[in-house]
Design an enzyme around this catalytic site. Structure first.
Site, PDB file in Angstrom:
ATOM      1  N   LYS A  79       1.208  -1.141   0.409  1.00  0.00           N
ATOM      2  CA  LYS A  79       0.003   0.191  -0.206  1.00  0.00           C
ATOM      3  C   LYS A  79       1.062   1.578  -0.078  1.00  0.00           C
ATOM      4  O   LYS A  79       1.274   1.474   1.027  1.00  0.00           O
ATOM      5  CB  LYS A  79      -0.907   0.187   1.443  1.00  0.00           C
ATOM      6  CG  LYS A  79      -2.061   0.815   1.071  1.00  0.00           C
ATOM      7  CD  LYS A  79      -2.487   0.845   2.544  1.00  0.00           C
ATOM      8  CE  LYS A  79      -4.130   1.883   2.399  1.00  0.00           C
ATOM      9  NZ  LYS A  79      -4.358   1.909   4.251  1.00  0.00           N
ATOM     10  N   SER A 154      -9.175   1.655   3.658  1.00  0.00           N
ATOM     11  CA  SER A 154      -8.406   2.713   2.588  1.00  0.00           C
ATOM     12  C   SER A 154      -7.549   1.689   2.379  1.00  0.00           C
ATOM     13  O   SER A 154      -6.897   2.319   1.318  1.00  0.00           O
ATOM     14  CB  SER A 154      -7.442   4.146   3.198  1.00  0.00           C
ATOM     15  OG  SER A 154      -6.842   3.562   4.215  1.00  0.00           O
ATOM     16  N   SER A 178      -9.496  -0.308   7.854  1.00  0.00           N
ATOM     17  CA  SER A 178      -9.044  -0.137   6.296  1.00  0.00           C
ATOM     18  C   SER A 178      -8.588  -1.088   5.425  1.00  0.00           C
ATOM     19  O   SER A 178      -8.092  -1.715   4.242  1.00  0.00           O
ATOM     20  CB  SER A 178      -8.321   1.185   5.772  1.00  0.00           C
ATOM     21  OG  SER A 178      -8.937   2.426   6.686  1.00  0.00           O
TER      22      SER A 178
END
Lengths: 497, 107, 484
Positions: A79, A154, A178
């Site tokens: 990420k 997220s 997330s």
């Protein structure tokens, strides 16, 4: 390509070990998959083709020379919130444009030490603030099961990449859900470790007392493998715990005899999607069939959890994001008269609206005259939420709940209503507030073919318990995915080329 | 610290108690008029929502600052290698003679 | 109404002193704290506030802060914690400073100034630990920032507003510096910025309880500067009040060239620091056993040492004051005095020749080649009349350059004083014979001629004659012959 890109990490390690394939082949297959679908899905911010190939070749050579590191040659996506030495780290924000990491986050370093190959950086909500991945300055990420839907956030890019076979596994971060929420929306597995289990050094901080790094994978066993690799005390992170990390797949069983599972009433909210409720309850029944005892429990302070979270997280974020000012790295606005002017202009142009909203909210709840009523109160309610969990964990090994009251929203559905967006986090924020561990495992599809995630919550430091439940359930459930929509996406991409 | 000087009591109450313009200034965020207007509405609703925390009786409850009660996490007083200055300056938006360059600070 | 010109005003002064701790590495990262490096060469992701960086607490900094607290009689907190103090400034890597808000390491304490009738106590509010900020330099249209200093451990000592004059503030700073230096917690080098302070000052009409509005003068880094700035500021505030106006609460800076304070532009609004507990750092819990163990390693405080030097060695107050001014100097003196039976003489030598050598050579007193034992030996040689003072200084210079044992040096170089009356008498007669005019000058009343002759005898003896013996013998010869 299809078979490789839907391989689990465990399978890939077997294949690599058995000589059935080489790491370079894995990388090539994944790169072809990315080419085939990512134009539509937008899971990746950047793909490091040459770097990944080179690392794969090096891993193959090492393996041939007898190296048997636990993740040697396995391609993993990261990420865009984690520092990887030599790579840009943008957190999907304009304000970090131009910043290149001079160091590895510890979680990344541990994967690197284990021999993993880094494929690329995945898209996310800006600074991890969001539940749908719609807050990215890089672009939209689409759900591989329905490209008109969000992948969740997220860590939406990581979840979409894993679900679509664009990576064998990915690292994400979880502050209020997330990892678990996008895993649920995209039909993959997501693990949020106990707070302090995995070092946060190098994870760009959103809310320091809530953030954790964790894996998104296709199976629970894979999640356990990655978790064992990245967990453990780090002297660079004073909040990382000294607790010994249990061996990777310790205690994974085929049944759940002797396990007591709780169903917290407050997580089965009024107005939750009926398909979600049905899927989750089917999974509960499955766990009972596997020998688990299931009982109803109550976490009475759950109704205050979203409010508590949306005081504490923005407050800490407002301080964590103060460093983005154009002085030392990243974007700087032109034409400022003095430093104060520079800050105002830089942060105005560099941050997206959700980030600005949370910074303002966070600054407000910490400000003079409001601290006691908001921040201090929220930290006290947090204690009550922790105690709720301590009480139920005295009689249950783990809890079962949905990861979200609904399946993936349509793109654009909630962007104009931040409060409604926040309310969707009701099932996930509690684990961050209490610091406990949580796992999301796909458990079914809605009528419109969207995945539903079963959330399994466990006491702090008891990842083996939730991994055991998840693994046993997953085995009983049978195969899940790949998303049927991928065929259409691939065809569409091929047509436009 | 008086917030009233920026909005009237009535304005603030109507706006959910948060003076967005003032707080944005504290956070060094220049907002456009449109942002100001939109955020005032949205954040007013959110602040209203979080205010429900005040319903609870929190007397005698200790705040949770850290999820795990750990103390005395130290590091030894030893020098370790830091970053190479070139790498640091490469990341700098503006630099001069090894220093980060910013618009003139006026004291 | 009173005639405002005849109103007397009293000043109230409080100080916040920042002392850089003498650790090898910074407070929250392993970067070096050494002074004078090229800009931005002692930096890392942590002290540069890079995304994803995290602080880690330096245990030595905690120990030194507690040590200081114990020196001044603070209560050492069993539980203390860290907080974020938010404000934006280019020298702030994170735009928040990690500090201690409501639970500092040390609470209370006091510093005593003066003696007897003029004794005053300056109470301390607290001592806490925090990180230093970077350093900025200003050019035409830009400023440059160097983060080498960012993250250096700073001890902040906050006083009650117990001082009432620039002199008291100055004395307090000297005393605090002495204590910090004695405890070894800081190099206390003002040129390197080891000690900086913010000065709070207000005036009020004498007799009124309520304090006046205070102003803050920030970032003073010399004690003389503090004195001058306070003199100016007290006068300025007095003028303001005398003119019937009110003193504005503001932050000011001292301009030494202009000799005045000016309001600071960037601090025009009161800061809302938005303190909240630092999530990245765990609290410090100090067990009583740990604190006791540390207490046992405390050195004697400067004042106590000064008094003991006076009483134990029978020294005058002045000597004790000079010697106790620096712990290393007091250590040196005592080591020498313990090896001698003439502590006063040792004191004289330390205050003159040793201090002079330290100043000239730039060498620390503990690094001198002339050891305390050697100095004691030198004094013994003088007292035993083996050498005279002139020779002693020669020997001292040799000891400074080469070290060694004074008695051996005297022996090797044949520097022993000539004390044989017969030999000296012969030299006296020789001098008198060579300078008949001086002899007759003396006999005709010019007593200065005797000094000249003593000098001549000394020259003839190549400086080795015992000058007192020379004088005595010369005197008796001059007088004797006169009588004859």
């Amino acid at each position: 390509m299809e078979s490789i890109s839907q391989m689990t990490v465990a399978d890939a390690l077997d294949a690599l070990e058995g000589g059935a394939c080489r790491s370079e082949e894995l990388v090539d297959a994944l790169l072809r998959k990315i080419d085939a679908v990512d134009g539509v899905l937008g899971a990746y911010v950047s793909v490091d083709r040459e770097g990944a190939r080179e690392a794969a070749r090096a891993a193959d050579r090492a393996r041939a020379a007898g190296d048997r590191r636990p993740l040697l040659g396995v391609p993993i996506a990261v990420k865009d919130v984690l520092n990887v030495r030599g790579q840009p780290c943008s957190c999907a924000s304009r304000i970090l444009h131009g910043y290149v990491s001079p160091y590895d986050a510890t979680a990344v370093a541990r994967l690197r030490e284990a021999g993993a190959v880094f494929l690329g950086r995945t898209n996310m909500d800006e600074f991890a603030m969001g539940s749908t991945n719609e807050n990215s300055s890089v672009g939209l990420t689409r759900n591989p099961w329905d490209t008109d839907c969000v992948p969740g956030g997220s860590s939406g890019g990581s979840a979409a990449a894993v679900a679509a076979g664009e990576a064998l596994a990915a690292l994400g971060s979880d502050t209020g859900g997330s990892i678990r929420l996008p895993a649920s929306f995209c039909g993959c597995v997501g693990l949020k470790p106990t707070y302090g289990r995995v070092s946060r050094y190098g994870l760009v901080a959103f809310a320091s007392s809530l953030d954790q790094v964790g894996p998104l994978t296709r199976t629970v066993r894979d999640a356990a493998l990655l978790f064992a690799c990245i967990a453990g005390r780090d002297p660079l992170d004073a909040t990382s715990l000294d607790a010994p990390v249990p061996p990777a797949c310790a205690g994974l069983t085929e049944d759940l005899k002797g396990t007591t599972l709780g169903l917290p009433a407050e997580y089965f909210v009024d107005g939750m999607d009926e398909d979600v409720r049905r899927s989750v309850m089917q999974a509960v029944a499955c766990c009972q069939d596997l020998g688990a005892e299931v009982r109803e429990v109550s976490l009475p302070h759950t109704r205050y959890a979203v409010a508590t979270y949306y005081v504490i997280a923005p407050a800490e974020a407002s301080a964590n994001l103060a460093r983005f000012d154009g002085v030392r790295y990243g974007f700087r606005a032109e034409g400022a008269a003095d430093p104060i002017d520079m800050y105002g202009k830089t942060r105005a142009a560099g941050f997206g609206p959700e980030v600005k909203r949370r910074i303002i909210l966070g600054t407000y709840v910490l400000s003079s005259g409001y601290y006691d009523a908001y921040y201090l109160s929220a930290q006290k309610v947090r204690t009550l939420i922790r105690r709720d969990f301590e009480e139920v964990f005295a009689e249950c090994d783990a809890l079962l709940a949905p990861a979200c009251p609904s399946a993936a929203y349509r793109i654009g559905e909630r962007v104009d209503d931040p409060l409604r967006m926040y309310l969707g986090d009701i099932c996930t924020v509690t684990a961050n507030l209490a610091g406990i561990c949580g796992l999301s495992v796909p458990c079914g599809l809605t009528g419109s073919g969207l995945p539903v995630g079963l959330q399994i919550l466990g006491p702090a430091l008891e990842e083996p318990k939730i991994l055991r439940v998840g693994h046993a359930y997953e085995r009983a459930r049978g195969p899940f995915g790949p998303p049927p929509a991928l065929d259409g996406i691939r065809r569409k991409t091929a047509q436009t080329q | 610290m008086s917030y009233g000087e920026h909005m009237t009591e009535g304005e603030r109450a109507a706006a959910g108690g948060i003076d967005v313009a003032y707080v944005a200034h504290l956070a060094r965020l220049h907002l456009t008029d449109e942002e100001l207007h939109t955020f005032q509405g949205q954040l007013g609703d959110i602040v209203d929502y979080v205010r429900q925390l005040g319903e609870l009786d929190l007397d005698g409850i200790e705040p949770t600052s850290h999820a795990q009660p750990v103390y005395n996490v130290f590091r030894p007083d030893e020098v370790r290698e830091g970053l190479d200055r070139d790498a640091v300056m490469d990341n700098a938006p503006a630099s001069r003679a090894g220093q980060f360059s910013v618009p003139r600070i006026v004291e | 109404m009173n005639d405002s010109d005849t109103t007397t005003y009293r000043a109230t002064i409080g100080l916040e002193v920042h002392i850089q701790l003498d650790t090898a590495s910074k407070l929250f990262c392993g970067c070096s704290t050494s002074f004078g490096a090229e800009p931005n060469t002692h930096v890392c992701p942590v002290c540069l506030g890079y995304p994803g960086a995290m602080p880690c607490l330096n245990e030595e900094a905690v120990r030194l802060t507690v040590r200081m607290g114990m020196m001044v009689g603070s209560e050492i907190s069993r539980y203390s914690k860290w907080d974020r103090k938010s404000y934006f400034y280019p020298d702030m890597p994170k735009n928040y400073q990690i500090s201690q808000y409501d639970r500092p390491l040390c609470v209370g304490g006091a510093v005593e100034l003066g003696e007897g009738a003029s004794a005053r106590t300056v109470r301390l509010v607290r001592i806490h630990l925090e990180e230093d900020v970077g350093k900025s330099m200003h050019f035409d249209t830009t400023s440059g920032v160097d983060f080498n200093r960012a993250g250096t451990p700073l001890m902040e000592v906050v006083t009650e507003p117990d001082m009432e004059s620039p002199q008291e503030a100055y004395d307090f700073l000297q005393a605090l510096k002495r204590i910090a230096s004695y405890a070894g917690v800081s190099q206390c080098n003002l040129e390197e910025g080891n000690l900086r302070c913010d000065v709070n000052c207000s005036v009020r009409p004498a007799g009124r309880e309520r304090l006046g509005t205070k102003t803050e003068i920030k970032n003073m880094n010399t004690f003389r500067g503090v004195f001058a700035a306070l003199e100016h500021e007290i006068a300025r505030q007095t003028d303001v009040l005398n003119s019937g106006a009110e003193v504005g609460q503001e932050t000011r800076r001292w301009d030494p060239d202009a000799g005045a304070t000016f309001p600071m532009r960037t601090k025009e609004e009161a800061h809302d620091y938005r303190y909240f507990p630092e999530p990245d750092l765990m609290p410090v819990v100090l067990a009583p056993e740990q604190v006791d163990a540390w207490r046992a390693t405390l050195p004697e405080a400067p004042d106590a040492r000064r008094r003991r030097l006076e009483s134990q060695y029978g020294l005058p107050a002045y000597d004790a004051g000079v010697l106790a001014g620096e712990r290393a100097l007091a250590d040196y003196f005592e080591a020498a005095a313990q090896a001698s039976d003439n502590p006063k003489a040792v004191s004289n030598w330390v205050m003159t020749e040793v201090l002079r050598t330290v100043a000239e050579s730039g060498c620390a007193v503990g690094e001198l080649r002339v050891t305390p034992e050697a100095l004691a030996g030198l004094v013994r040689l003088i007292d035993g009349k083996r050498i005279n003072t002139t020779t002693a200084k020669e020997v001292f210079a040799i000891l400074c350059a080469h070290g060694g044992d004074p008695a051996a040096i005297v022996e090797e170089r044949g520097l022993a004083q000539v004390s044989d009356s017969g030999a000296i008498e012969a030299l006296v007669e020789q001098a008198m014979a060579e300078h008949p005019k001086s002899v007759s000058d003396f006999r005709s009343g010019k007593s200065a001629a005797a000094k000249f002759l003593v000098g001549q005898v000394m020259r003839l003896s190549r400086g080795k004659a015992d000058p007192q013996l020379v004088a005595r013998l010369l005197d008796s010869k001059l007088s004797g012959e006169k009588e004859a």
